[in-house]
Motif scaffolding. Structure first.
Motif, PDB file in Angstrom:
ATOM      1  N   GLN A   1       9.764  19.802 -38.930  1.00  0.00           N
ATOM      2  CA  GLN A   1      10.256  21.167 -38.760  1.00  0.00           C
ATOM      3  C   GLN A   1      11.466  21.136 -37.838  1.00  0.00           C
ATOM      4  N   HIS A   2      12.605  21.526 -38.364  1.00  0.00           N
ATOM      5  CA  HIS A   2      13.846  21.527 -37.593  1.00  0.00           C
ATOM      6  C   HIS A   2      13.952  22.867 -36.852  1.00  0.00           C
ATOM      7  N   VAL A   3      13.422  22.891 -35.650  1.00  0.00           N
ATOM      8  CA  VAL A   3      13.306  24.148 -34.918  1.00  0.00           C
ATOM      9  C   VAL A   3      14.655  24.612 -34.378  1.00  0.00           C
ATOM     10  N   LEU A   4      15.413  23.691 -33.777  1.00  0.00           N
ATOM     11  CA  LEU A   4      16.741  24.020 -33.260  1.00  0.00           C
ATOM     12  C   LEU A   4      17.772  23.223 -34.053  1.00  0.00           C
ATOM     13  N   ARG A   5      18.780  23.932 -34.541  1.00  0.00           N
ATOM     14  CA  ARG A   5      19.743  23.337 -35.450  1.00  0.00           C
ATOM     15  C   ARG A   5      21.157  23.614 -34.964  1.00  0.00           C
ATOM     16  N   ASP A   6      21.723  22.624 -34.312  1.00  0.00           N
ATOM     17  CA  ASP A   6      23.120  22.671 -33.864  1.00  0.00           C
ATOM     18  C   ASP A   6      23.415  23.919 -33.029  1.00  0.00           C
ATOM     19  N   VAL A   7      22.676  24.075 -31.961  1.00  0.00           N
ATOM     20  CA  VAL A   7      22.824  25.249 -31.098  1.00  0.00           C
ATOM     21  C   VAL A   7      23.982  25.033 -30.129  1.00  0.00           C
ATOM     22  N   ASP A   8      24.929  25.952 -30.133  1.00  0.00           N
ATOM     23  CA  ASP A   8      26.027  26.003 -29.166  1.00  0.00           C
ATOM     24  C   ASP A   8      25.955  27.344 -28.452  1.00  0.00           C
ATOM     25  N   LEU A   9      25.842  27.301 -27.139  1.00  0.00           N
ATOM     26  CA  LEU A   9      25.713  28.544 -26.375  1.00  0.00           C
ATOM     27  C   LEU A   9      26.165  28.300 -24.949  1.00  0.00           C
ATOM     28  N   THR A  10      26.937  29.241 -24.420  1.00  0.00           N
ATOM     29  CA  THR A  10      27.322  29.212 -23.010  1.00  0.00           C
ATOM     30  C   THR A  10      26.841  30.493 -22.347  1.00  0.00           C
ATOM     31  N   VAL A  11      26.043  30.335 -21.293  1.00  0.00           N
ATOM     32  CA  VAL A  11      25.603  31.471 -20.486  1.00  0.00           C
ATOM     33  C   VAL A  11      26.400  31.421 -19.194  1.00  0.00           C
ATOM     34  N   ARG A  12      27.259  32.398 -19.015  1.00  0.00           N
ATOM     35  CA  ARG A  12      28.160  32.380 -17.870  1.00  0.00           C
ATOM     36  C   ARG A  12      27.430  32.753 -16.585  1.00  0.00           C
ATOM     37  N   GLN A  13      27.927  32.215 -15.502  1.00  0.00           N
ATOM     38  CA  GLN A  13      27.352  32.518 -14.191  1.00  0.00           C
ATOM     39  C   GLN A  13      27.341  34.023 -13.966  1.00  0.00           C
ATOM     40  N   GLY A  14      26.189  34.555 -13.568  1.00  0.00           N
ATOM     41  CA  GLY A  14      26.074  35.985 -13.304  1.00  0.00           C
ATOM     42  C   GLY A  14      25.630  36.816 -14.490  1.00  0.00           C
ATOM     43  N   GLU A  15      25.414  36.182 -15.641  1.00  0.00           N
ATOM     44  CA  GLU A  15      24.997  36.920 -16.835  1.00  0.00           C
ATOM     45  C   GLU A  15      23.480  37.034 -16.925  1.00  0.00           C
ATOM     46  N   PHE A  16      23.047  38.069 -17.618  1.00  0.00           N
ATOM     47  CA  PHE A  16      21.657  38.220 -18.045  1.00  0.00           C
ATOM     48  C   PHE A  16      21.694  38.148 -19.571  1.00  0.00           C
ATOM     49  N   VAL A  17      21.130  37.100 -20.131  1.00  0.00           N
ATOM     50  CA  VAL A  17      21.162  36.877 -21.577  1.00  0.00           C
ATOM     51  C   VAL A  17      19.739  36.858 -22.110  1.00  0.00           C
ATOM     52  N   SER A  18      19.504  37.602 -23.194  1.00  0.00           N
ATOM     53  CA  SER A  18      18.205  37.619 -23.846  1.00  0.00           C
ATOM     54  C   SER A  18      18.271  36.878 -25.166  1.00  0.00           C
ATOM     55  N   LEU A  19      17.217  36.119 -25.464  1.00  0.00           N
ATOM     56  CA  LEU A  19      17.048  35.455 -26.754  1.00  0.00           C
ATOM     57  C   LEU A  19      15.999  36.236 -27.532  1.00  0.00           C
TER      58      LEU A  19
END
Length: 309
Positions: free
Chosen positions: A22-40
């Motif tokens: 099972q390929h759960v994560l597939r070529d994930v590119d993500l930048t969470v900048r300092q000071g951000e609140f990011v939801s998945l």
């Protein structure tokens, strides 16, 4: 800058007895900048918690890179603290000792006076200083999770990782904890960045600066990234009437329905949660027509969109 950078991340779980991996994560590119609140956000099984576990250093990717402030992440460290959906407190320690032991173990060189000050500050911030000597089984689930949040902040991490921390709580306790989380992040702590897994659409919009929509295989892991252009502080009662809120909400519903393989219903046919109060509902079925079926997404209620304790 203490940006969290994820590049080309892959993660598979091997199959057995002829079952393909099972390929759960597939070529994930993500930048969470300092000071951000990011939801998945995304349906169950899309890899949200796996991605969070890799960022925490609790799991290893098959390929790709994860770094925080330019330093590769290969194992757990005091620059990251995680709050799980279950309460995960040590049952034989008091609430005070649970927070103190985590803070001391993460930063053993911290002077005792500073350690005690941090423990008191965060237990007070979540309203539990008067209950500090109680054991976990002597308090409610909401109080246990507030202790877990205080413990995470007391460690003094650069980034806070939240894996559906409020999903098992009632609506009132969840709302209270969401407010306390924002207050701690915004004013009471040195923690600058938050990455949160949620199934709750309304929770994601209320809390986040950006929402990363994740999809199931065989499509891409990251389906879209949506900016939440709403000023802070956000009032949960009035923010739902803002056009920007409605726009993000409807975009999320469309993406999540598309990923589930069903056509998105018109917004009037959906009830998303408490924040959806006042939204038009589907008309009742005609007499004798039987119950009308309304297509809904897989259960989506989280949060930091899958409270008073």
């Amino acid at each position: 800058m203490s940006d969290l950078v994820i590049k080309g991340l892959h993660k598979s779980f091997g199959g057995r007895r002829g079952v393909p991996p099972q390929h759960v994560l597939r070529d994930v590119d993500l930048t969470v900048r300092q000071g951000e609140f990011v939801s998945l956000i995304g349906h169950s099984g899309c890899g949200k918690s796996t991605l969070l576990g890799i960022v925490a250093g609790l799991q290893h990717a098959d390929a790709g890179e994860v770094s925080l402030g330019g330093e590769p992440i290969t194992r757990p460290g005091p620059d990251r603290a995680m709050v799980f959906q279950n309460y995960s407190l040590l049952p034989r320690l008091s609430l005070l000792a649970n927070v103190r032991e985590a803070a001391r173990a993460a930063r053993p060189d911290r002077p005792r006076a500073l350690l005690d000050e941090a423990v008191e500050r965060y237990l007070t911030a979540v309203g539990l200083w008067e209950q500090r000597n109680k054991l976990p089984h002597q308090v409610s689930g909401g109080m246990q999770q507030r202790t877990a949040v205080a413990r995470a902040f007391a460690v003094g991490p650069r980034i806070l990782l939240l894996d559906e921390p409020f999903g098992a709580l009632d609506a009132l306790t969840r709302a209270r904890l969401q407010e306390q989380l924002l207050e701690l992040w915004g004013t009471e702590s040195t923690t600058e960045t938050v990455l949160m897994v949620t199934h709750g659409i309304d929770e994601a919009i209320l809390l986040a600066d950006r929402i990363v929509v994740m999809g199931n295989p065989p499509g891409p892991s990251v389906v879209d990234t949506i900016d939440v252009v709403l000023p802070r502080p956000r009032d949960r009662v009035t923010v739902i009437d803002q056009p920007a809120y409605r726009g993000v909400q409807e975009r999320l519903l469309t993406l999540l329905h598309a990923d589930s393989g069903s056509a998105a219903p018109p917004p009037a046919a959906l009830s998303v949660g408490p924040a959806d109060r006042g939204r038009p509902r589907a008309s009742p079925p005609a007499p004798g027509a039987g119950r009308r079926h309304v297509t809904r997404p897989a259960p989506l209620f989280v949060t930091l969109t899958s409270s008073l304790g």
